[in-house]
Design a protein around this motif. Structure first.
Motif, PDB file in Angstrom:
ATOM      1  N   LEU A  94      -9.515 -37.810 -36.870  1.00 44.52           N
ATOM      2  CA  LEU A  94      -9.091 -36.575 -37.523  1.00 44.52           C
ATOM      3  C   LEU A  94      -9.697 -36.428 -38.915  1.00 44.52           C
ATOM      4  O   LEU A  94      -9.852 -35.312 -39.408  1.00 44.52           O
ATOM      5  N   GLU A  95     -10.041 -37.555 -39.528  1.00 44.47           N
ATOM      6  CA  GLU A  95     -10.695 -37.526 -40.831  1.00 44.47           C
ATOM      7  C   GLU A  95     -12.204 -37.380 -40.711  1.00 44.47           C
ATOM      8  O   GLU A  95     -12.911 -37.335 -41.708  1.00 44.47           O
ATOM      9  N   GLY A  96     -12.691 -37.335 -39.461  1.00 42.05           N
ATOM     10  CA  GLY A  96     -14.123 -37.165 -39.235  1.00 42.05           C
ATOM     11  C   GLY A  96     -14.899 -38.464 -39.195  1.00 42.05           C
ATOM     12  O   GLY A  96     -16.122 -38.451 -39.252  1.00 42.05           O
ATOM     13  N   ASN A  97     -14.212 -39.572 -39.103  1.00 42.11           N
ATOM     14  CA  ASN A  97     -14.873 -40.875 -39.038  1.00 42.11           C
ATOM     15  C   ASN A  97     -14.936 -41.351 -37.591  1.00 42.11           C
ATOM     16  O   ASN A  97     -13.903 -41.533 -36.953  1.00 42.11           O
ATOM     17  N   ALA A  98     -16.139 -41.547 -37.119  1.00 43.28           N
ATOM     18  CA  ALA A  98     -16.309 -42.061 -35.754  1.00 43.28           C
ATOM     19  C   ALA A  98     -15.870 -43.521 -35.728  1.00 43.28           C
ATOM     20  O   ALA A  98     -16.223 -44.290 -36.623  1.00 43.28           O
ATOM     21  N   PRO A  99     -15.085 -43.893 -34.722  1.00 40.21           N
ATOM     22  CA  PRO A  99     -14.649 -45.292 -34.645  1.00 40.21           C
ATOM     23  C   PRO A  99     -15.815 -46.227 -34.355  1.00 40.21           C
ATOM     24  O   PRO A  99     -16.826 -45.812 -33.801  1.00 40.21           O
ATOM     25  N   GLY A 100     -15.633 -47.470 -34.722  1.00 47.64           N
ATOM     26  CA  GLY A 100     -16.658 -48.486 -34.487  1.00 47.64           C
ATOM     27  C   GLY A 100     -16.631 -48.985 -33.057  1.00 47.64           C
ATOM     28  O   GLY A 100     -16.665 -48.213 -32.116  1.00 47.64           O
ATOM     29  N   ALA A 101     -16.505 -50.258 -32.902  1.00 53.48           N
ATOM     30  CA  ALA A 101     -16.511 -50.881 -31.574  1.00 53.48           C
ATOM     31  C   ALA A 101     -15.343 -50.363 -30.736  1.00 53.48           C
ATOM     32  O   ALA A 101     -14.272 -50.077 -31.259  1.00 53.48           O
ATOM     33  N   PRO A 102     -15.559 -50.255 -29.445  1.00 49.73           N
ATOM     34  CA  PRO A 102     -14.460 -49.784 -28.581  1.00 49.73           C
ATOM     35  C   PRO A 102     -13.310 -50.788 -28.534  1.00 49.73           C
ATOM     36  O   PRO A 102     -13.522 -51.983 -28.703  1.00 49.73           O
ATOM     37  N   VAL A 103     -12.126 -50.256 -28.336  1.00 45.55           N
ATOM     38  CA  VAL A 103     -10.939 -51.094 -28.184  1.00 45.55           C
ATOM     39  C   VAL A 103     -10.221 -50.666 -26.911  1.00 45.55           C
ATOM     40  O   VAL A 103     -10.391 -49.554 -26.430  1.00 45.55           O
ATOM     41  N   GLU A 104      -9.429 -51.559 -26.380  1.00 41.00           N
ATOM     42  CA  GLU A 104      -8.633 -51.235 -25.208  1.00 41.00           C
ATOM     43  C   GLU A 104      -7.248 -50.818 -25.657  1.00 41.00           C
ATOM     44  O   GLU A 104      -6.608 -51.519 -26.451  1.00 41.00           O
ATOM     45  N   ILE A 105      -6.817 -49.682 -25.180  1.00 37.94           N
ATOM     46  CA  ILE A 105      -5.477 -49.186 -25.480  1.00 37.94           C
ATOM     47  C   ILE A 105      -4.763 -48.980 -24.160  1.00 37.94           C
ATOM     48  O   ILE A 105      -5.276 -48.324 -23.264  1.00 37.94           O
ATOM     49  N   ARG A 106      -3.591 -49.580 -24.033  1.00 40.09           N
ATOM     50  CA  ARG A 106      -2.828 -49.482 -22.792  1.00 40.09           C
ATOM     51  C   ARG A 106      -1.866 -48.297 -22.857  1.00 40.09           C
ATOM     52  O   ARG A 106      -1.301 -47.998 -23.899  1.00 40.09           O
TER      53      ARG A 106
ATOM     54  N   ALA B 119       2.934 -51.887 -28.121  1.00 45.95           N
ATOM     55  CA  ALA B 119       2.133 -52.889 -28.842  1.00 45.95           C
ATOM     56  C   ALA B 119       0.781 -52.338 -29.280  1.00 45.95           C
ATOM     57  O   ALA B 119       0.167 -52.886 -30.202  1.00 45.95           O
ATOM     58  N   ASP B 120       0.330 -51.255 -28.650  1.00 38.92           N
ATOM     59  CA  ASP B 120      -0.988 -50.692 -28.976  1.00 38.92           C
ATOM     60  C   ASP B 120      -0.916 -49.461 -29.882  1.00 38.92           C
ATOM     61  O   ASP B 120      -1.949 -48.908 -30.257  1.00 38.92           O
ATOM     62  N   ARG B 121       0.292 -49.031 -30.240  1.00 38.12           N
ATOM     63  CA  ARG B 121       0.436 -47.827 -31.061  1.00 38.12           C
ATOM     64  C   ARG B 121      -0.262 -47.938 -32.417  1.00 38.12           C
ATOM     65  O   ARG B 121      -0.907 -46.986 -32.846  1.00 38.12           O
ATOM     66  N   PRO B 122      -0.179 -49.081 -33.126  1.00 38.71           N
ATOM     67  CA  PRO B 122      -0.878 -49.142 -34.417  1.00 38.71           C
ATOM     68  C   PRO B 122      -2.388 -48.908 -34.282  1.00 38.71           C
ATOM     69  O   PRO B 122      -2.981 -48.199 -35.093  1.00 38.71           O
ATOM     70  N   VAL B 123      -2.994 -49.481 -33.256  1.00 36.98           N
ATOM     71  CA  VAL B 123      -4.437 -49.289 -33.046  1.00 36.98           C
ATOM     72  C   VAL B 123      -4.717 -47.842 -32.681  1.00 36.98           C
ATOM     73  O   VAL B 123      -5.643 -47.220 -33.212  1.00 36.98           O
ATOM     74  N   TYR B 124      -3.917 -47.273 -31.787  1.00 37.31           N
ATOM     75  CA  TYR B 124      -4.087 -45.879 -31.378  1.00 37.31           C
ATOM     76  C   TYR B 124      -3.960 -44.954 -32.583  1.00 37.31           C
ATOM     77  O   TYR B 124      -4.791 -44.078 -32.798  1.00 37.31           O
ATOM     78  N   ASP B 125      -2.892 -45.149 -33.369  1.00 35.08           N
ATOM     79  CA  ASP B 125      -2.654 -44.294 -34.529  1.00 35.08           C
ATOM     80  C   ASP B 125      -3.798 -44.382 -35.534  1.00 35.08           C
ATOM     81  O   ASP B 125      -4.220 -43.367 -36.092  1.00 35.08           O
ATOM     82  N   ALA B 126      -4.310 -45.595 -35.766  1.00 35.67           N
ATOM     83  CA  ALA B 126      -5.418 -45.771 -36.706  1.00 35.67           C
ATOM     84  C   ALA B 126      -6.682 -45.082 -36.195  1.00 35.67           C
ATOM     85  O   ALA B 126      -7.406 -44.437 -36.961  1.00 35.67           O
ATOM     86  N   ARG B 127      -6.968 -45.218 -34.894  1.00 31.40           N
ATOM     87  CA  ARG B 127      -8.140 -44.567 -34.302  1.00 31.40           C
ATOM     88  C   ARG B 127      -8.030 -43.053 -34.381  1.00 31.40           C
ATOM     89  O   ARG B 127      -8.979 -42.363 -34.724  1.00 31.40           O
ATOM     90  N   LEU B 128      -6.861 -42.531 -34.058  1.00 35.48           N
ATOM     91  CA  LEU B 128      -6.660 -41.089 -34.097  1.00 35.48           C
ATOM     92  C   LEU B 128      -6.794 -40.567 -35.525  1.00 35.48           C
ATOM     93  O   LEU B 128      -7.450 -39.548 -35.755  1.00 35.48           O
ATOM     94  N   ALA B 129      -6.218 -41.268 -36.479  1.00 31.59           N
ATOM     95  CA  ALA B 129      -6.317 -40.855 -37.882  1.00 31.59           C
ATOM     96  C   ALA B 129      -7.775 -40.837 -38.339  1.00 31.59           C
ATOM     97  O   ALA B 129      -8.215 -39.908 -39.014  1.00 31.59           O
ATOM     98  N   ALA B 130      -8.535 -41.856 -37.956  1.00 30.27           N
ATOM     99  CA  ALA B 130      -9.953 -41.908 -38.329  1.00 30.27           C
ATOM    100  C   ALA B 130     -10.712 -40.736 -37.721  1.00 30.27           C
ATOM    101  O   ALA B 130     -11.535 -40.101 -38.401  1.00 30.27           O
TER     102      ALA B 130
ATOM    103  N   LEU C 127       1.077 -37.298 -25.921  1.00 30.21           N
ATOM    104  CA  LEU C 127       0.208 -38.355 -25.409  1.00 30.21           C
ATOM    105  C   LEU C 127       0.391 -39.668 -26.176  1.00 30.21           C
ATOM    106  O   LEU C 127       0.470 -40.724 -25.557  1.00 30.21           O
ATOM    107  N   PRO C 128       0.512 -39.634 -27.502  1.00 29.93           N
ATOM    108  CA  PRO C 128       0.743 -40.902 -28.210  1.00 29.93           C
ATOM    109  C   PRO C 128       2.015 -41.619 -27.755  1.00 29.93           C
ATOM    110  O   PRO C 128       2.078 -42.838 -27.766  1.00 29.93           O
ATOM    111  N   ALA C 129       3.011 -40.884 -27.311  1.00 30.01           N
ATOM    112  CA  ALA C 129       4.253 -41.513 -26.848  1.00 30.01           C
ATOM    113  C   ALA C 129       4.042 -42.285 -25.552  1.00 30.01           C
ATOM    114  O   ALA C 129       4.856 -43.137 -25.199  1.00 30.01           O
ATOM    115  N   LEU C 130       2.942 -42.018 -24.840  1.00 33.18           N
ATOM    116  CA  LEU C 130       2.652 -42.722 -23.596  1.00 33.18           C
ATOM    117  C   LEU C 130       1.876 -44.013 -23.835  1.00 33.18           C
ATOM    118  O   LEU C 130       1.654 -44.780 -22.911  1.00 33.18           O
TER     119      LEU C 130
END
Length: 97
Positions: free
Chosen positions: A77-89, A64-75, A57-60
């Motif tokens: 997985l660490e048990g940290n709920a993300p803050g404000a929503p972001v748009e990922i294409r 340009a949005d992979r850094p944001v996606y990767d950071a959100r996924l890492a957070a 799924l990350p490959a899809l």
């Protein structure tokens, strides 16, 4: 009694997951692959369920949005709920973003 409760709980979850108007996936975090996707996600991404279950799924995610996606996924997985929503294409099966 516990088995009945678990079956009923799973049935409610499965119904909500499949019937959601939002595209949803359950990811195997270690593999980065979906283990379940709903019809809404298939329609959204223009791909079959089999294609999505066989894809990373990350490959899809749009490059340009992979850094944001990767950071959100890492957070997550660490048990940290993300803050404000972001748009990922994502890139659809027909190449559209």
């Amino acid at each position: 009694a516990l088995v009945r409760l678990l079956r009923a709980t799973y049935a409610r979850f499965a119904s909500a997951f499949e019937g959601s108007a939002f595209g949803l996936a359950i990811l195997d975090a270690a593999a980065g692959r979906p283990v379940a996707v709903n019809d809404a996600l298939c329609r959204l991404l223009g791909r079959s369920r089999a294609d999505l279950l066989d894809a990373s799924l990350p490959a899809l995610v749009h490059a340009a949005d992979r850094p944001v996606y990767d950071a959100r996924l890492a957070a997550l997985l660490e048990g940290n709920a993300p803050g404000a929503p972001v748009e990922i294409r994502y890139v659809r099966g027909d190449g559209e973003v």
